[in-house]
Write a protein that holds these residues in place. Structure first.
Motif, PDB file in Angstrom:
ATOM      1  N   MET A 116       0.838  -1.199   0.000  1.00 47.48           N
ATOM      2  CA  MET A 116       0.000   0.000   0.000  1.00 47.48           C
ATOM      3  C   MET A 116       0.870   1.246   0.000  1.00 47.48           C
ATOM      4  O   MET A 116       1.824   1.354   0.768  1.00 47.48           O
ATOM      5  CB  MET A 116      -0.907   0.010   1.242  1.00 47.48           C
ATOM      6  CG  MET A 116      -1.762   1.253   1.388  1.00 47.48           C
ATOM      7  SD  MET A 116      -2.777   1.202   2.872  1.00 47.48           S
ATOM      8  CE  MET A 116      -3.558   2.814   2.771  1.00 47.48           C
ATOM      9  N   GLN A 117       0.556   2.197  -0.880  1.00 49.24           N
ATOM     10  CA  GLN A 117       1.300   3.445  -0.939  1.00 49.24           C
ATOM     11  C   GLN A 117       0.698   4.471  -0.001  1.00 49.24           C
ATOM     12  O   GLN A 117      -0.507   4.477   0.249  1.00 49.24           O
ATOM     13  CB  GLN A 117       1.296   3.999  -2.362  1.00 49.24           C
ATOM     14  CG  GLN A 117       2.097   3.179  -3.362  1.00 49.24           C
ATOM     15  CD  GLN A 117       2.174   3.863  -4.705  1.00 49.24           C
ATOM     16  OE1 GLN A 117       1.383   4.737  -5.016  1.00 49.24           O
ATOM     17  NE2 GLN A 117       3.135   3.466  -5.504  1.00 49.24           N
ATOM     18  N   LYS A 118       1.568   5.330   0.519  1.00 51.25           N
ATOM     19  CA  LYS A 118       1.083   6.404   1.379  1.00 51.25           C
ATOM     20  C   LYS A 118       0.173   7.323   0.573  1.00 51.25           C
ATOM     21  O   LYS A 118       0.524   7.742  -0.529  1.00 51.25           O
ATOM     22  CB  LYS A 118       2.267   7.201   1.938  1.00 51.25           C
ATOM     23  CG  LYS A 118       1.842   8.329   2.881  1.00 51.25           C
ATOM     24  CD  LYS A 118       3.051   8.966   3.536  1.00 51.25           C
ATOM     25  CE  LYS A 118       3.947   9.651   2.523  1.00 51.25           C
ATOM     26  NZ  LYS A 118       5.055  10.365   3.155  1.00 51.25           N
ATOM     27  N   PRO A 119      -1.019   7.657   1.092  1.00 50.41           N
ATOM     28  CA  PRO A 119      -1.913   8.536   0.333  1.00 50.41           C
ATOM     29  C   PRO A 119      -1.334   9.935   0.214  1.00 50.41           C
ATOM     30  O   PRO A 119      -0.612  10.400   1.109  1.00 50.41           O
ATOM     31  CB  PRO A 119      -3.207   8.537   1.158  1.00 50.41           C
ATOM     32  CG  PRO A 119      -2.774   8.145   2.535  1.00 50.41           C
ATOM     33  CD  PRO A 119      -1.608   7.217   2.362  1.00 50.41           C
ATOM     34  N   PRO A 120      -1.623  10.632  -0.875  1.00 52.36           N
ATOM     35  CA  PRO A 120      -1.084  11.986  -1.051  1.00 52.36           C
ATOM     36  C   PRO A 120      -1.754  12.971  -0.110  1.00 52.36           C
ATOM     37  O   PRO A 120      -2.898  12.787   0.304  1.00 52.36           O
ATOM     38  CB  PRO A 120      -1.412  12.309  -2.511  1.00 52.36           C
ATOM     39  CG  PRO A 120      -2.628  11.487  -2.800  1.00 52.36           C
ATOM     40  CD  PRO A 120      -2.453  10.206  -2.020  1.00 52.36           C
ATOM     41  N   LEU A 121      -1.031  14.006   0.245  1.00 53.22           N
ATOM     42  CA  LEU A 121      -1.582  15.108   1.032  1.00 53.22           C
ATOM     43  C   LEU A 121      -2.005  16.199   0.071  1.00 53.22           C
ATOM     44  O   LEU A 121      -1.180  16.786  -0.627  1.00 53.22           O
ATOM     45  CB  LEU A 121      -0.535  15.637   2.012  1.00 53.22           C
ATOM     46  CG  LEU A 121      -0.973  16.779   2.925  1.00 53.22           C
ATOM     47  CD1 LEU A 121      -2.165  16.367   3.785  1.00 53.22           C
ATOM     48  CD2 LEU A 121       0.182  17.226   3.818  1.00 53.22           C
ATOM     49  N   HIS A 122      -3.307  16.435   0.008  1.00 54.47           N
ATOM     50  CA  HIS A 122      -3.846  17.380  -0.962  1.00 54.47           C
ATOM     51  C   HIS A 122      -3.297  18.783  -0.680  1.00 54.47           C
ATOM     52  O   HIS A 122      -3.395  19.274   0.442  1.00 54.47           O
ATOM     53  CB  HIS A 122      -5.369  17.398  -0.883  1.00 54.47           C
ATOM     54  CG  HIS A 122      -6.041  17.926  -2.110  1.00 54.47           C
ATOM     55  ND1 HIS A 122      -5.946  19.245  -2.492  1.00 54.47           N
ATOM     56  CD2 HIS A 122      -6.817  17.333  -3.039  1.00 54.47           C
ATOM     57  CE1 HIS A 122      -6.634  19.429  -3.603  1.00 54.47           C
ATOM     58  NE2 HIS A 122      -7.180  18.298  -3.954  1.00 54.47           N
ATOM     59  N   PRO A 123      -2.711  19.455  -1.676  1.00 55.22           N
ATOM     60  CA  PRO A 123      -2.124  20.780  -1.425  1.00 55.22           C
ATOM     61  C   PRO A 123      -3.169  21.868  -1.273  1.00 55.22           C
ATOM     62  O   PRO A 123      -2.860  22.953  -0.793  1.00 55.22           O
ATOM     63  CB  PRO A 123      -1.258  21.016  -2.667  1.00 55.22           C
ATOM     64  CG  PRO A 123      -1.946  20.229  -3.736  1.00 55.22           C
ATOM     65  CD  PRO A 123      -2.496  19.002  -3.055  1.00 55.22           C
ATOM     66  N   TRP A 124      -4.413  21.596  -1.695  1.00 58.55           N
ATOM     67  CA  TRP A 124      -5.478  22.594  -1.613  1.00 58.55           C
ATOM     68  C   TRP A 124      -6.417  22.222  -0.473  1.00 58.55           C
ATOM     69  O   TRP A 124      -6.119  21.373   0.350  1.00 58.55           O
ATOM     70  CB  TRP A 124      -6.223  22.674  -2.941  1.00 58.55           C
ATOM     71  CG  TRP A 124      -5.339  23.046  -4.093  1.00 58.55           C
ATOM     72  CD1 TRP A 124      -4.470  22.234  -4.749  1.00 58.55           C
ATOM     73  CD2 TRP A 124      -5.217  24.331  -4.704  1.00 58.55           C
ATOM     74  NE1 TRP A 124      -3.812  22.922  -5.743  1.00 58.55           N
ATOM     75  CE2 TRP A 124      -4.257  24.216  -5.745  1.00 58.55           C
ATOM     76  CE3 TRP A 124      -5.831  25.568  -4.505  1.00 58.55           C
ATOM     77  CZ2 TRP A 124      -3.898  25.281  -6.553  1.00 58.55           C
ATOM     78  CZ3 TRP A 124      -5.482  26.618  -5.320  1.00 58.55           C
ATOM     79  CH2 TRP A 124      -4.524  26.493  -6.324  1.00 58.55           C
ATOM     80  N   PHE A 125      -7.553  22.872  -0.432  1.00 61.50           N
ATOM     81  CA  PHE A 125      -8.555  22.514   0.567  1.00 61.50           C
ATOM     82  C   PHE A 125      -9.096  21.128   0.250  1.00 61.50           C
ATOM     83  O   PHE A 125      -9.345  20.774  -0.900  1.00 61.50           O
ATOM     84  CB  PHE A 125      -9.693  23.539   0.574  1.00 61.50           C
ATOM     85  CG  PHE A 125      -9.326  24.837   1.229  1.00 61.50           C
ATOM     86  CD1 PHE A 125      -9.620  25.059   2.559  1.00 61.50           C
ATOM     87  CD2 PHE A 125      -8.667  25.831   0.528  1.00 61.50           C
ATOM     88  CE1 PHE A 125      -9.277  26.249   3.175  1.00 61.50           C
ATOM     89  CE2 PHE A 125      -8.312  27.023   1.122  1.00 61.50           C
ATOM     90  CZ  PHE A 125      -8.626  27.242   2.454  1.00 61.50           C
ATOM     91  N   ASP A 126      -9.329  20.335   1.315  1.00 62.03           N
ATOM     92  CA  ASP A 126      -9.755  18.961   1.126  1.00 62.03           C
ATOM     93  C   ASP A 126     -10.770  18.616   2.212  1.00 62.03           C
ATOM     94  O   ASP A 126     -10.990  19.390   3.153  1.00 62.03           O
ATOM     95  CB  ASP A 126      -8.537  18.035   1.213  1.00 62.03           C
ATOM     96  CG  ASP A 126      -8.785  16.694   0.551  1.00 62.03           C
ATOM     97  OD1 ASP A 126      -9.891  16.485   0.022  1.00 62.03           O
ATOM     98  OD2 ASP A 126      -7.871  15.844   0.572  1.00 62.03           O
ATOM     99  N   VAL A 127     -11.390  17.442   2.086  1.00 58.75           N
ATOM    100  CA  VAL A 127     -12.388  17.013   3.060  1.00 58.75           C
ATOM    101  C   VAL A 127     -11.786  17.039   4.461  1.00 58.75           C
ATOM    102  O   VAL A 127     -10.691  16.525   4.697  1.00 58.75           O
ATOM    103  CB  VAL A 127     -12.885  15.605   2.700  1.00 58.75           C
ATOM    104  CG1 VAL A 127     -13.755  15.033   3.816  1.00 58.75           C
ATOM    105  CG2 VAL A 127     -13.679  15.645   1.399  1.00 58.75           C
ATOM    106  N   GLY A 128     -12.498  17.648   5.386  1.00 67.94           N
ATOM    107  CA  GLY A 128     -12.037  17.811   6.756  1.00 67.94           C
ATOM    108  C   GLY A 128     -11.523  19.199   7.059  1.00 67.94           C
ATOM    109  O   GLY A 128     -11.447  19.592   8.225  1.00 67.94           O
ATOM    110  N   ASP A 129     -11.167  19.973   6.027  1.00 69.12           N
ATOM    111  CA  ASP A 129     -10.661  21.327   6.227  1.00 69.12           C
ATOM    112  C   ASP A 129     -11.817  22.308   6.464  1.00 69.12           C
ATOM    113  O   ASP A 129     -12.925  22.123   5.955  1.00 69.12           O
ATOM    114  CB  ASP A 129      -9.874  21.806   5.007  1.00 69.12           C
ATOM    115  CG  ASP A 129      -8.576  21.046   4.812  1.00 69.12           C
ATOM    116  OD1 ASP A 129      -8.099  20.445   5.780  1.00 69.12           O
ATOM    117  OD2 ASP A 129      -8.046  21.050   3.683  1.00 69.12           O
ATOM    118  N   LEU A 130     -11.522  23.352   7.218  1.00 73.86           N
ATOM    119  CA  LEU A 130     -12.484  24.439   7.344  1.00 73.86           C
ATOM    120  C   LEU A 130     -12.650  25.136   6.001  1.00 73.86           C
ATOM    121  O   LEU A 130     -11.717  25.218   5.198  1.00 73.86           O
ATOM    122  CB  LEU A 130     -12.018  25.455   8.391  1.00 73.86           C
ATOM    123  CG  LEU A 130     -12.187  25.046   9.853  1.00 73.86           C
ATOM    124  CD1 LEU A 130     -11.530  26.083  10.757  1.00 73.86           C
ATOM    125  CD2 LEU A 130     -13.666  24.909  10.209  1.00 73.86           C
TER     126      LEU A 130
END
Length: 342
Positions: free
Chosen positions: A1-15
């Motif tokens: 399993m590969q580490k999931p990417p960290l979205h550079p923009w706003f993503d689910v869970g962000d204000l």
């Protein structure tokens, strides 16, 4: 399993991003002013006419309202861009700078859903919806709101509970699975606990008090930086909003495991009684799995027998002064990401 990417923009869970939306009469309406109810916002991107999907959503306005949600249409342009837009059950708002689509990195017509606290809960591109065109898209949006964001029903008086915060969607399912793998693959060790002995903080070990295995995320590692970045987007702003407490630093993150076969538990304790921990302000307990173990509730005995067991990816944040315990896991394995914030 590969580490999931960290979205550079706003993503689910962000204000929600701070953007200035305007009604047809020029009045401002930021996303945060939609708080208190679920906000279903169709963002018109590109040259396609948004009227069909707006009409499909508006046709289900009563059902959205029953599910605790309000409907919005956002179009790029000044207030004149939304003059005469459909208004029955749906509020049309102008985005002069196109800032909402930019911040959410939307490249095609998309409906986004914000929860009661103005956190991004879902992103549903129009052409990804099952079913028949705009009607199918409206059905998919309604199903999501009903299934994942049920309305809070009014009751007479609050339940007795500890003064804690529960923050959803801090980590995605992929991130939760990845951190569990990190714990199991990259090593872990029995966990001790700090206790004040003769004026000094001493790390002790006692299976009657605590049984747990910890993987400490290395200081300065890429994983530490990524978790810190996620916390800065999804945890720290919530603490600031609720408590006006500035968070300046954190201790090393720990990925921990409570195993039923080992009798995993942690007896009632406070996190700031030893001198080494007296500057701790908040503790964060973030469940990485749920449903595949029994027991393991987080309990605050000073406030009664209320057990907290948030869903995978959700965090419980509480003052380090509160007495709390991790009840024994009686079946399976519980994985948790832990943090202390100063």
């Amino acid at each position: 399993m590969q580490k999931p990417p960290l979205h550079p923009w706003f993503d689910v869970g962000d204000l929600a991003p701070v953007v200035e939306l305007r009604s047809a009469d020029g009045r401002t309406k930021p996303i945060t002013r939609m708080a208190g109810r679920t906000a279903v916002v169709h963002v018109a991107v590109g040259p396609a006419d948004p009227a069909p999907v707006a009409a499909a959503l508006a046709a289900r306005a009563g059902e959205f309202a029953d599910a605790g949600a309000d409907l919005y249409l956002v179009r790029h342009g000044g207030p004149e861009a939304v003059a005469g837009s459909p208004s029955d059950g749906l509020t049309a708002l102008a985005d002069p700078a196109g800032a909402l689509a930019h911040n959410l990195h939307l490249e095609k017509p998309t409906t986004v859903v914000f929860d009661r606290a103005s956190r991004l809960a879902a992103v549903l591109p129009l052409d990804d919806s099952p079913g028949d065109g705009p009607a199918g898209h409206a059905e998919a949006c309604l199903a999501l709101v009903r299934d994942r964001l049920p309305p809070e029903r009014f009751r007479e008086g609050p339940p007795v509970q500890a003064p804690v915060m529960v923050i959803p969607n801090v980590l995605s399912p992929e991130w939760c699975r990845w951190l569990i793998q990190v714990h199991d693959r990259e090593g872990n060790a029995p966990s001790g606990f700090l206790q004040q002995v003769k004026g000094e903080s001493v790390l002790l070990s006692d299976d009657e008090v605590k049984v747990r295995r910890d993987h400490v995320v290395p200081e300065g590692s890429p994983l530490e930086a990524e978790i810190r970045h996620i916390f800065s987007r999804r945890v720290i702003p919530e603490i600031a909003r609720a408590t006006h407490s500035p968070i300046q630093r954190h201790e090393l993150f720990k990925i921990v495991r409570y195993e039923a076969e080992e009798g995993g538990h942690f007896r009632p304790h406070r996190d700031n009684t030893a001198s080494a921990g007296r500057t701790r302000r908040f503790a964060v307990t973030l469940n990485l799995n749920t449903g595949d173990y029994d027991g393991g509730h987080l309990v605050f005995p000073e406030y009664g027998e209320v057990g907290y067991r948030p869903a995978a990816g959700e965090a419980v944040v509480f003052s380090c002064s509160l007495l709390h315990e991790a009840r024994p896991v009686t079946r399976g394995t519980r994985y948790v990401l832990l943090a202390f914030l100063h």
